[in-house]
Design a protein around this motif. Sequence first.
Motif, PDB file in Angstrom:
ATOM      1  N   LYS A   1      40.860  44.586  43.108  1.00 49.99           N
ATOM      2  CA  LYS A   1      40.213  45.631  42.310  1.00 49.99           C
ATOM      3  C   LYS A   1      39.724  45.069  40.962  1.00 49.99           C
ATOM      4  O   LYS A   1      39.904  45.660  39.906  1.00 49.99           O
ATOM      5  N   LYS A   2      39.073  43.894  41.068  1.00 52.72           N
ATOM      6  CA  LYS A   2      38.621  43.199  39.867  1.00 52.72           C
ATOM      7  C   LYS A   2      37.113  43.025  39.896  1.00 52.72           C
ATOM      8  O   LYS A   2      36.550  42.556  40.881  1.00 52.72           O
ATOM      9  N   GLN A   3      36.491  43.397  38.805  1.00 58.04           N
ATOM     10  CA  GLN A   3      35.042  43.324  38.674  1.00 58.04           C
ATOM     11  C   GLN A   3      34.655  42.068  37.890  1.00 58.04           C
ATOM     12  O   GLN A   3      35.261  41.749  36.871  1.00 58.04           O
ATOM     13  N   SER A   4      33.657  41.315  38.380  1.00 57.28           N
ATOM     14  CA  SER A   4      33.236  40.093  37.697  1.00 57.28           C
ATOM     15  C   SER A   4      32.296  40.410  36.542  1.00 57.28           C
ATOM     16  O   SER A   4      31.808  41.543  36.395  1.00 57.28           O
TER      17      SER A   4
ATOM     18  N   TYR B   1      32.748  42.727  43.072  1.00 59.80           N
ATOM     19  CA  TYR B   1      33.981  43.515  42.923  1.00 59.80           C
ATOM     20  C   TYR B   1      34.924  43.113  44.042  1.00 59.80           C
ATOM     21  O   TYR B   1      34.617  43.284  45.232  1.00 59.80           O
TER      22      TYR B   1
END
Length: 738
Positions: A242-245, A237
């Motif tokens: 604020k990006k989740q893989s 994350y």
Amino acid sequence: MKKKPLMLALALATQVGMQTSAQNAATKEVHKDRVFLQDYAVKNNASLSTAHQYSLAADRNGVVQVLEANQLLMPYGGYFQLDGKLVPDKTYLPMKDKKVLAIDRYQDQLVYLDDKAVFSNAWAGSVYFQHSLVAPTAFVGGKDFVFLAAAKNKLQLLQKDQAPHAFELPAGFTVLDIVFDAGENLFWILTEKEIYSFSPGGKTVNKALSAERMTALAFHPAKNQLVVGTKNGYFTYDVKAKKQSEINQKLPWTEITTVQSNGDDIWFGSSMGAFKMDAGGHFSYYHGKRWMPGEQVKDLIVQDNKTHVLTENGLGTIVFEEMTLEQKAAILDRQMRERHIRHGFNSSIDLLEPGNLGTARLTDSDNDGLWTTMYLAGEAFRYAVTKSPEALQNCKESLLAMERLFTINPVEGFPSRSFERRGYIEQLSDPERWQHASDPEWDWKATTSSDEAIGHVFVFGVLAEVVDDPWVKAKSIELLDALMTHIVKNDMYLIDYDGKPTLWGKWNPDYVNSFPTSVGDRKLNSSNITGMLQTAYYFTGKQMYKDKAFELMDKYGYLENMMRPMAGIGRSGEGSDDWSKMLSDGWNHSDDEMYYVGYWGLYRYAFDEKLKAKYKESIVDHWEAERPEKEGLWNIMTALVQPENFDLEEAIWFLERHPIDLISWNVKNSHRKDIELMEPNFRNQTTKEVLPPSEARIARHNANRFALDGGNDGRVEYSPGDIWLLPYWMGRYLEVIQ
């Protein structure tokens, strides 16, 4: 042709080495020794209950503590290859009355959470921050001695001279872990289904993300990411974006129990061992008793050059020690001399208790002669490079053992497989092969194989060429001549005490050419005997060896046999006899070993340059087939014929990544999710990429390096003499390792 005088033969041998060195110097690949990290394990055993929650921490002084059921434990007595145990830590008397619930490291000191406070014995005992939580289970330190502690969904911010700041997560959520992001001054709080951020300055809580079955959390400063372990892989994350893989499941094992970041690396604990992921996404897998007492990782911490891994059966500490290949050679040489010399032979040891070197017993094998020739050649190269008196003495001791293989039996020129004192036949391997010697104190082992014979010729040639000692040279040539005279006079057979050829000691054309061209033994035996005859001729000058070699090559097609490409080796097919079918049911890695030790005499002592060019073509063709295995010895030996291209990097990878613990612990890799399996094939190559030696079973050079599982349950320690010291010292002699 008259026999060459001994001194002339020896002078020519020296000239061969000088010419080869001069020809290769301008183009060869060379590795300059460097410092690398050698990993090995220290284990401290204990049986830990699965019902308890565990903590693990270490301080700047190297003190390691384990928390089990409110009791502090410490490792005691563990060293490399000598297991210790976890014992109660009674260092601080007042600690015995503390109901410690969790431990952690803060500013390189040990900090504790009990039923009343967060506290430490460091900083003169001044850290003591009370809380009012019931049965807390997790805590972590932030900036300036600010701590966050949790019990189920309730949390409290603790700091000096201030009342605890209490807050709650939604009902039904239980805090599993807390980590601190120093850059953003944020605490990240993990539950099974949600992750929250908490700002100690603004005392605000925000939900960051939701996911299923989360188990572990780490903050990775190098990438400004959270690393989140789950019961089926991990994801990251990005706290800025604020990006989740996507979830990554191409891991050695996907059930993650704990995560720690360390510089560019990320360490994962799982229910089947631990693994490290480097910045390039490559994994190093630590699983099995070579590395830790158990396989279910409860917790792990990284401390300087050590990674401590707590399992259900105790603590495994993986140590990363800086060393060079030269220093590693010294370590393995010490193991060799202290534990693996039997009558001068290079021997394995059986361990009556798994892994316990105190129960070691030297053991014989079918291949005492072969394994000793490989160690002995390594010591010869070592002496040639260093002029070490110790290496020369080692050569003499093992050469005496090799000589006695010939003299202990009644058959002239026949090398025994092994010998041992009388009275122990039933306790030795293959008792039916042993015979009584004329000396009433000794027995000897019959049925000598072709792999022993080619090993003898290999090492006698090496000793005669590179060891500047009159007795060693003369004795080597004497034994070489005796063996090859026996073979030539017995119609290219190795004849045993019963007057019959041994099962494998056959180079006669009636035997060799009886196989279909697809059966590897036809090519192998042709290659081996040609190299053997060339070596004998080179050092003795006896015309019968040269005549026989050309007879076999020209009249019986041995040159044609050996020049057939490796791609043509396969199953014998329908209509072939059972023996051919058995010999060709899959790739034989013992054959690889026989080919390569034979290549020394085949190429180096070639009768003429035209043949030498053909031999090079055949050897390089074989090497191309072997390249996927990254076999250190095969690559180093290929430098003999192609010094400008022999996969030097892979050879060094083999030498650096090989464990120094040669106890044959069981290993398992077939369950891994990060390897690409191949369809069943003739070469038995199971995966697209071969695993590092540190993750595979301990194996000699005659084994399949693509085997995923194996081992002897810690009941054997193999010798480094043939496995590691030979390729290293050959590389030094050929000047491709400096």
